[in-house]
Every structure is written in structure tokens, then in C-alpha cells.
Design a protein around this motif. Structure first.
Motif, mmCIF file in Angstrom:
data_model
loop_
_atom_site.group_PDB
_atom_site.id
_atom_site.type_symbol
_atom_site.label_atom_id
_atom_site.label_comp_id
_atom_site.label_asym_id
_atom_site.label_seq_id
_atom_site.Cartn_x
_atom_site.Cartn_y
_atom_site.Cartn_z
ATOM 1 N N LEU A 18 -4.891 4.314 -5.004
ATOM 2 C CA LEU A 18 -4.822 2.944 -4.498
ATOM 3 C C LEU A 18 -3.802 2.770 -3.380
ATOM 4 O O LEU A 18 -3.596 1.650 -2.918
ATOM 5 N N GLY A 19 -3.158 3.837 -2.967
ATOM 6 C CA GLY A 19 -2.105 3.720 -1.962
ATOM 7 C C GLY A 19 -2.457 4.384 -0.648
ATOM 8 O O GLY A 19 -3.427 5.140 -0.552
ATOM 9 N N VAL A 20 -1.659 4.061 0.346
ATOM 10 C CA VAL A 20 -1.779 4.692 1.662
ATOM 11 C C VAL A 20 -0.634 5.679 1.807
ATOM 12 O O VAL A 20 0.526 5.347 1.547
ATOM 13 N N MET A 21 -0.943 6.904 2.216
ATOM 14 C CA MET A 21 0.061 7.961 2.323
ATOM 15 C C MET A 21 0.168 8.423 3.769
ATOM 16 O O MET A 21 -0.647 9.213 4.250
ATOM 17 N N ALA A 22 1.163 7.894 4.471
ATOM 18 C CA ALA A 22 1.394 8.308 5.850
ATOM 19 C C ALA A 22 1.715 9.796 5.877
ATOM 20 O O ALA A 22 2.425 10.306 5.014
ATOM 21 N N SER A 23 1.214 10.484 6.889
ATOM 22 C CA SER A 23 1.427 11.932 6.962
ATOM 23 C C SER A 23 1.189 12.454 8.361
ATOM 24 O O SER A 23 0.237 12.046 9.037
ATOM 25 N N LEU A 65 0.824 -1.202 0.000
ATOM 26 C CA LEU A 65 0.000 0.000 0.000
ATOM 27 C C LEU A 65 0.861 1.256 0.000
ATOM 28 O O LEU A 65 0.509 2.262 -0.621
ATOM 29 N N LEU A 66 1.990 1.212 0.713
ATOM 30 C CA LEU A 66 2.914 2.350 0.703
ATOM 31 C C LEU A 66 3.576 2.495 -0.656
ATOM 32 O O LEU A 66 3.703 3.597 -1.195
ATOM 33 N N ARG A 67 4.006 1.384 -1.209
ATOM 34 C CA ARG A 67 4.699 1.412 -2.499
ATOM 35 C C ARG A 67 3.789 1.953 -3.607
ATOM 36 O O ARG A 67 4.250 2.690 -4.484
ATOM 37 N N ALA A 68 2.505 1.593 -3.563
ATOM 38 C CA ALA A 68 1.579 2.040 -4.599
ATOM 39 C C ALA A 68 1.598 3.561 -4.742
ATOM 40 O O ALA A 68 1.573 4.097 -5.852
ATOM 41 N N ALA A 69 1.665 4.271 -3.613
ATOM 42 C CA ALA A 69 1.684 5.733 -3.659
ATOM 43 C C ALA A 69 3.098 6.266 -3.816
ATOM 44 O O ALA A 69 3.376 7.076 -4.699
ATOM 45 N N MET A 70 4.007 5.838 -2.941
ATOM 46 C CA MET A 70 5.332 6.452 -2.858
ATOM 47 C C MET A 70 6.255 6.114 -4.020
ATOM 48 O O MET A 70 7.184 6.857 -4.310
ATOM 49 N N VAL A 71 6.009 4.997 -4.685
ATOM 50 C CA VAL A 71 6.852 4.603 -5.814
ATOM 51 C C VAL A 71 6.081 4.674 -7.130
ATOM 52 O O VAL A 71 6.561 5.233 -8.115
ATOM 53 N N GLU A 72 4.861 4.123 -7.135
ATOM 54 C CA GLU A 72 4.100 4.027 -8.373
ATOM 55 C C GLU A 72 3.233 5.251 -8.645
ATOM 56 O O GLU A 72 2.672 5.388 -9.736
ATOM 57 N N GLY A 73 3.100 6.135 -7.657
ATOM 58 C CA GLY A 73 2.334 7.354 -7.858
ATOM 59 C C GLY A 73 0.833 7.168 -7.866
ATOM 60 O O GLY A 73 0.097 8.052 -8.308
ATOM 61 N N ARG A 74 0.342 6.054 -7.328
ATOM 62 C CA ARG A 74 -1.095 5.765 -7.334
ATOM 63 C C ARG A 74 -1.762 6.329 -6.075
ATOM 64 O O ARG A 74 -1.911 5.636 -5.077
ATOM 65 N N VAL A 75 -2.139 7.592 -6.121
ATOM 66 C CA VAL A 75 -2.799 8.193 -4.957
ATOM 67 C C VAL A 75 -4.191 7.609 -4.748
ATOM 68 O O VAL A 75 -4.778 7.738 -3.667
#
Length: 353
Positions: free
Chosen positions: A303-308, A291-301
Motif C-alpha cells: 500500500l506504500g510508495v517506495m522511492a528508489s 504513501l511514504l509512511r505506509a512503506a517506510m514506517v508501517e512496512g506495507r509494501v
């Protein structure tokens, strides 16, 4: 500005960049350390060979001290520690308290050990085991977090232990650094603020999403424990389809990592110990990196989880790490100069605890 942190690890400024998975690679860690802060490689989402390569890339880019963040409960934690020792890494940081024997091995080799804690009792425990310093994260921080605000937790820990305390959770500028010093900390650690820099490897579309964010939420639906993330429709959907998503993401993580189902279930059982998790949450915890990789690497906002951390709502630019560190220090100096007792504050900041 000399503090107990700068004396302990050898950095020029009392600013730490936290070890964020898929974000804090060699590029970000090297840029932070070269700017005078303490850069930290987030190795929890790396294999041992990837971690070793990242360490060597940082060493190629800067002679300044840096650290590596490790998972204390990983099966290969001892092997990773040997890599840090062999490669001459200055600091080992941990998101969970490392075992007493791991701290002893690091100390014998001269590696500074800095666990992160979210409660006073945890700080007391690792201090008794020989940790050199602690990072104290309050509830404002991103990722796994607790319910106590930094302004309450920090003074509790400072009063409870005799080792340097680094403040995390809610910091983004020089005013925060001065406030942390006033509470008795020796410096600050920042995650979200360093994620939103020009040196961060996060895709531009994800950075734009962060800059536009106006809300974070704390949810247990990512991996069963409180996790502060950006509020998105995907995060809201996790509760509705937790088991299905857990199985699907588990299969995807299996393909990416090469782990067997047996290994993943063994990891899940370890995570389940001491926590009241459903098996859906266990599966989700074991594949959270997907889930982290989907956003942080693949740019999928989507489908990903973005810790903040909550500070995301007051960040509106993407400076380089050097620009950020220099800005924070200039703001801190200006803030100190405005205080009536600035001379005594400077003296305390210079001596540290």
C-alpha cells in the motif's frame, strides 16, 4: 581524501547521505556522520518539535558535523532555520531552491547552505543568491527527479558555477566517487544506498523488497511531478483510481497530521502554482507523506510508495554505515591506484574546485 566538500563542512570523507523522509532520522544521520560522511536528517516529514528532538539525538551520538534537509516552501521554513541556528547544525540542505532571504539568514549565522538542483539554470540561480554548494541529481536518482542523466547534467553544472558541486543519482560505490571527481564534483550524495544499510530504520520486510527489486519507474501519478519509485502493483493502480485514492489518503493524512482541510487545500494550491496539475494530483501531492509512511514506517509494501534510484538493481547487501563508507573509500583508493595518471587525479581531488 580531502576535497572542497570535506573542507567546507568538516567531514572526513566526501560522501553525503541524503535527507529522505521517514528514513533519514537521527539514527541514520548519526551513523553516517560518525563513519566520516555527512549525515542529513530528513525533516520534511517531521514537526518542528520532532526535528529539534532528532537534532539533539544526533548531537548526543556524535560530535561530527551533520545536516538537516528542509522544505524551502514550508510555511514554517524560517522558524525551522532558527532552530538549526540555535542548535548549531552545520549544514542546511534543501530539495527545492530556498528563497534568497533564507540563504542570507543561514550564511549570516555560519550555516552551510546546500540546495539540490536538477537543472543548470537552477544551480546558477542559487549560486547567485549565495548558496555555498549544490547537490546535482541526475535522472537516475530516486524520488523527485528530472530527465537528464547525471553524466550529462553534472559537467554542465560544474562548468556553470564556481561553488562546490556534489553529484547525486546513480552512485553506490568507490568507482562512482572517482568518476564524479573526474567530472569535477567534490563528492557524492547517496540515498538508496544508505536506505539499504543496517542503520536504516526502514522495516526489514521493506528492505528485503528493495533488495529483490529489478525495476524502477518514473511516474507522475504519485503527486503530479516525475517521481522515481519501485515498480509495484500499487503504483500501477494509482492511474486507475487516482481521485478516489487521493481523497481517501487525504482524509488519512488529515487525521495523522492534525491539519485542517483548509490548510491542506492551501498547501495544494501552492503546489499547483506553476504546474499543470489536476485537483486529484494536488490532493495526492498534499498527502504523499502517507504513501511514504505506509512503506517506510508501517512496512506495507502493498500500500506504500517506495522511492528508489536505479542503483537498487545492483545493491545486494545491508552493511552498516561505517562498513559502507569505509568500503566506498577503499574502492575509490583502489580505483585511483589503477589509473595511469593516478597522481594527478589525486592532486585534483585534494584541491577540489
Amino acid at each position: 581524501m580531502r576535497t572542497a566538500l570535506t573542507s567546507l563542512v568538516g567531514c572526513r570523507h566526501p560522501i553525503v547521505q541524503t535527507g529522505m523522509g521517514y528514513v533519514a532520522g537521527a539514527r541514520l544521520a548519526a551513523a553516517t556522520s560518525a563513519a566520516g560522511g555527512l549525515g542529513v536528517i530528513g525533516s520534511a516529514t517531521m514537526s518542528v518539535s520532532e526535528m529539534t528532538a532528532a537534532i539533539r539525538r544526533v548531537k548526543e551520538r556524535t560530535d561530527a558535523p551533520f545536516g538537516v534537509n528542509l522544505r524551502a516552501d514550508a510555511d514554517d521554513a524560517a522558524a525551522r532555520i532558527e532552530v538549526l541556528i540555535r542548535e548549531g547544525v552545520r549544514v542546511a540542505s534543501f530539495a527545492l531552491a530556498p528563497r534568497r532571504e533564507l540563504i542570507a539568514r543561514l550564511k549570516d549565522a555560519g550555516v552551510v547552505t546546500i540546495p539540490s538542483v536538477g537543472a543548470r539554470r537552477h544551480a546558477e540561480k542559487v549560486a547567485a543568491w549565495g548558496a555555498d554548494a549544490v547537490i546535482v541529481q541526475g535522472g537516475e536518482g530516486g524520488g523527485h527527479t528530472g530527465p537528464v542523466a547525471t553524466t550529462l547534467l553534472l559537467p554542465q553544472v560544474v562548468d556553470a558555477v564556481d561553488i562546490p558541486v556534489i553529484a547525486a543519482g546513480g552512485f553506490f560505490d568507490g568507482r562512482g566517487l572517482v568518476a564524479a571527481l573526474a567530472y569535477g564534483a567534490c563528492g557524492i550524495a547517496m540515498g538508496t544506498r544508505f536506505l539499504l544499510t543496517a542503520d536504516s530504520p526502514v522495516p526489514d520486510e521493506v528492505k528485503r523488497f528493495y533488495l529483490a527489486a529489478r525495476e524502477t519507474v518514473v511516474t507522475r501519478d504519485v503527486d503530479g511531478v516525475p517521481h522515481r519509485v519501485l515498480s509495484t502493483p500499487f503504483v500501477a493502480s494509482l492511474e486507475r483510481s487516482r481521485l478516489v485514492r487521493a481523497v481517501v489518503n487525504g482524509a488519512r493524512f488529515k487525521r495523522l497530521s492534525g491539519l485542517s482541510w483548509r490548510s491542506m487545500l492551501r498547501e495544494g494550491r501552492r503546489m499547483r502554482r506553476g504546474r499543470e496539475l489536476t485537483w486529484a494530483q494536488v490532493l495526492q501531492a498534499a498527502n504523499t507523506p502517507v504513501l511514504l509512511r505506509a512503506a517506510m514506517v508501517e512496512g506495507r509494501v502493498d500500500l506504500g510508495v517506495m522511492a528508489s534510484g536505479q542503483v537498487v538493481t545492483v545493491i545486494d547487501d545491508l552493511p552498516s554505515c561505517r562498513e559502507l563508507v569505509e568500503r566506498v573509500m577503499a574502492e575509490a583508493e583502489a580505483t585511483l591506484a589503477r589509473l595511469p595518471a593516478s597522481a594527478s587525479v589525486r592532486d585534483e581531488a585534494a584541491t577540489g574546485r
